[in-house]
Scaffold this motif. Structure first.
Motif, PDB file in Angstrom:
ATOM      1  N   ARG A 176       0.296   1.928 -10.085  1.00  0.00           N
ATOM      2  CA  ARG A 176      -0.990   1.521  -9.517  1.00  0.00           C
ATOM      3  C   ARG A 176      -1.511   0.282 -10.239  1.00  0.00           C
ATOM      4  NH1 ARG A 176      -4.683   6.002  -7.351  1.00  0.00           N
ATOM      5  NH2 ARG A 176      -3.165   6.748  -5.858  1.00  0.00           N
ATOM      6  N   ASN A 234      -2.996   0.936  -3.340  1.00  0.00           N
ATOM      7  CA  ASN A 234      -2.370   1.438  -4.553  1.00  0.00           C
ATOM      8  C   ASN A 234      -3.038   0.870  -5.813  1.00  0.00           C
ATOM      9  OD1 ASN A 234      -0.475   2.970  -5.807  1.00  0.00           O
ATOM     10  ND2 ASN A 234       1.149   1.430  -5.701  1.00  0.00           N
ATOM     11  N   ASN A 270      -5.328   3.632   1.779  1.00  0.00           N
ATOM     12  CA  ASN A 270      -4.042   3.820   1.126  1.00  0.00           C
ATOM     13  C   ASN A 270      -3.704   2.693   0.152  1.00  0.00           C
ATOM     14  OD1 ASN A 270      -2.047   5.619   0.858  1.00  0.00           O
ATOM     15  ND2 ASN A 270      -0.879   5.024   2.692  1.00  0.00           N
ATOM     16  N   THR A 324       0.838  -1.192   0.000  1.00  0.00           N
ATOM     17  CA  THR A 324       0.000   0.000   0.000  1.00  0.00           C
ATOM     18  C   THR A 324       0.876   1.245   0.000  1.00  0.00           C
ATOM     19  OG1 THR A 324      -0.048  -0.120   2.369  1.00  0.00           O
ATOM     20  CG2 THR A 324      -1.910  -1.085   1.220  1.00  0.00           C
TER      21      THR A 324
END
Ligand code: BGC
Length: 502
Positions: free
Chosen positions: A168, A221, A219, A162
């Motif tokens: 991403r 990603n 958080n 994270t």
């Protein structure tokens, strides 16, 4: 206008006395009718073998409903943004999410492209979370927070940390509810069936944002790249392997079909405000039919269907679904059994434990009855009694009665589904400007526990579909129901790979 069948009930309305010996005493109870009479009635109401002409007539009427809603409907016949189907060459690793009626599945899927002889769709990692009543009851953002927690768990396992500077992870979502697409990446949340409360206070909001808000709070990603209905996802993943796929079917907790149609088949207002470039590029479009919502005016219903509908949280919302899916087959049979106990003395007038509870009879138990080939139905009996104990063991005739009801209800469901698919196939053929006999073979990609696992469901449905196709001038097998297991989760990944920005 509902086509409720009610025949000859008056004829049966005399009272019966049934004497039953129980251990050392005789119990005398009055019943409205005998089990034999009740059996005749159920067979008449549910087992009507509709003559072929009638099947075609229902299909024609259903097609009219489809046409109406292709022009005007905010909740069905919903066009996606996908105007081309996959080529099978798309590649990449994606996080696929599949929110179904009873399971939330997440997987890292690798698309390898067809060229190198490898399995084109590979699962690198997978997690499943059961969606029980406590999850279905989650309201608004709480549901999406629960989803984000699941995503977080998978990412930890996958080693995708994270909040790092790593690229991403691109996500695709197969959503087993209607959605009004506002871009390839997202859409507005519409009413959810299947007993879910997630729309509470957030209906009409942006689905991607609801999920991403929860992911950002943790958080994670990840980035939402594509949202598609699970029916469309199924079509996409099958089309990735077999480029002749033009229709799909989901039949599990819920039901749906997707179809690839010329854009001219839909009214202009159905496309919302899409950029002119989208319209310039699009000849055809992948449409989420929400077929579960059709049939109110045309499919024959019984008093048990009406009872189910009247007590439903969303009466009239999904008439076809309420008669054919895993969530409802057991409930229809339960309503019939409860009436048989009270009105005709089934099980000596004793209601099996728990059977008074709505939705208590699991469709898996019906499947166990249909599967049991033993003379004494001993396996089915054990399954039934384990879930719904009785003080005295049921008689063989009573077990046979349950099996017969299960068969009548599941055969009817297969017939109604065949009619709905035939109507959709005719519509597509017409929209393509072809005669039924000219249409080339159409593959319907199928996914969902009922079509995959319920005994003989798919073959019964295929047989009715063949009958209907031949009646409308095509060859037998013109439309074939081909299993595409796990295709909604694969389709979520394929959707990301096919994303076309307008
Ligand atoms: C939903 C559809 C979904 C289908 C199959 C129906 O209840 O309305 O959006 O595709 O179930 O999961």
């Amino acid at each position: 206008m509902s086509v409720t069948i009610s025949i000859g009930l008056e004829r049966l309305r005399h009272r019966h006395t049934t004497k039953r010996k129980r251990e050392h005493h005789v119990v005398e109870r009055m019943y409205e009718k005998s089990m034999a009479e009740f059996g005749v009635e159920v067979r008449e109401l549910l087992g009507v073998v509709l003559p072929p002409k009638k099947l075609l007539e229902i299909s024609d009427k259903l097609r009219e409903e489809y046409y109406e809603r292709l022009e005007h409907s905010e909740i069905s016949m919903l066009p996606s943004y996908l105007h081309t189907l996959p080529t099978g060459m798309e590649k990449g690793d994606f996080l696929a999410l599949d929110v179904g009626g009873s399971t939330f599945r997440l997987a890292i899927i690798r698309l390898t492209g067809k060229s190198n002889g490898e399995e084109p769709l590979q699962v690198r990692r997978v997690r499943s979370f059961v969606i029980d009543k406590s999850i279905r009851d989650l309201k608004g953002q709480a549901f999406f927070d629960w989803m984000a927690a699941g995503i977080g768990e998978l990412l930890v396992e996958y080693g995708h940390l994270t909040g790092t500077a790593d690229a991403r992870l691109q996500m695709g979502l197969a959503w087993s509810f209607p959605i009004e697409q506002t871009s390839p990446r997202t859409g507005r949340l519409l009413a959810m069936g299947k007993g879910f409360c997630a729309t509470h206070g957030v209906e009409g909001q942006d689905l991607s944002e609801l999920i991403m808000r929860a992911c950002r709070a943790r958080n994670l990603n990840v980035e939402m790249m594509a949202i598609v209905n699970d029916g469309s996802a199924t079509l996409l993943s099958k089309a990735y392997r077999d480029t002749t796929t033009r229709m799909s079917l989901i039949l599990g907790t819920g039901t749906n079909a997707a179809v690839y149609l010329p854009t001219t088949a839909l009214g202009k207002e159905k496309f919302g405000s899409r950029p002119p470039q989208w319209h310039d590029a699009a000849d055809r479009v992948l449409v989420n039919t929400e077929v579960s919502m059709f049939g109110r005016r045309v499919l024959p219903r019984t008093r048990w269907d009406n009872e189910l509908n009247d007590h439903h949280v969303l009466p009239g919302f999904q008439p076809l679904e309420y008669m054919i899916t895993g969530r409802y087959l057991g409930e229809i049979v339960r309503l019939i059994l409860v009436e048989a106990v009270n009105a005709a003395g089934l099980f000596e007038g004793e209601l099996p434990e728990g059977l008074h509870e709505p939705y208590a009879l699991d469709t898996r138990i019906l499947a166990a009855f249909e599967l049991d080939k033993t003379r004494t139905l001993s396996k089915a009996n054990a399954t039934f009694l384990a879930a719904h104990p009785l003080p005295m063991p049921p008689r063989l005739s009573e077990l046979e009665f349950i099996r017969e009801i299960a068969m009548l209800v599941s055969r009817r469901a297969a017939t109604y589904l065949a009619i709905a698919l035939h109507a959709l196939w005719r519509l597509r053929t017409e929209a393509e400007g072809l005669e039924a006999g000219q249409s080339s073979h159409v593959t319907v990609a199928c996914d969902g526990t009922i079509i995959e696992k319920y005994p003989a469901f798919r073959s019964n449905c295929q047989a009715k579909l063949d009958e209907l196709c031949v009646l409308s001038g095509a060859v037998e097998g013109a439309v074939s129901l081909d299993m595409a297991p796990d295709s909604s989760i694969f389709g979520a990944a394929v959707a990301v790979a096919c994303i076309q920005d307008p």
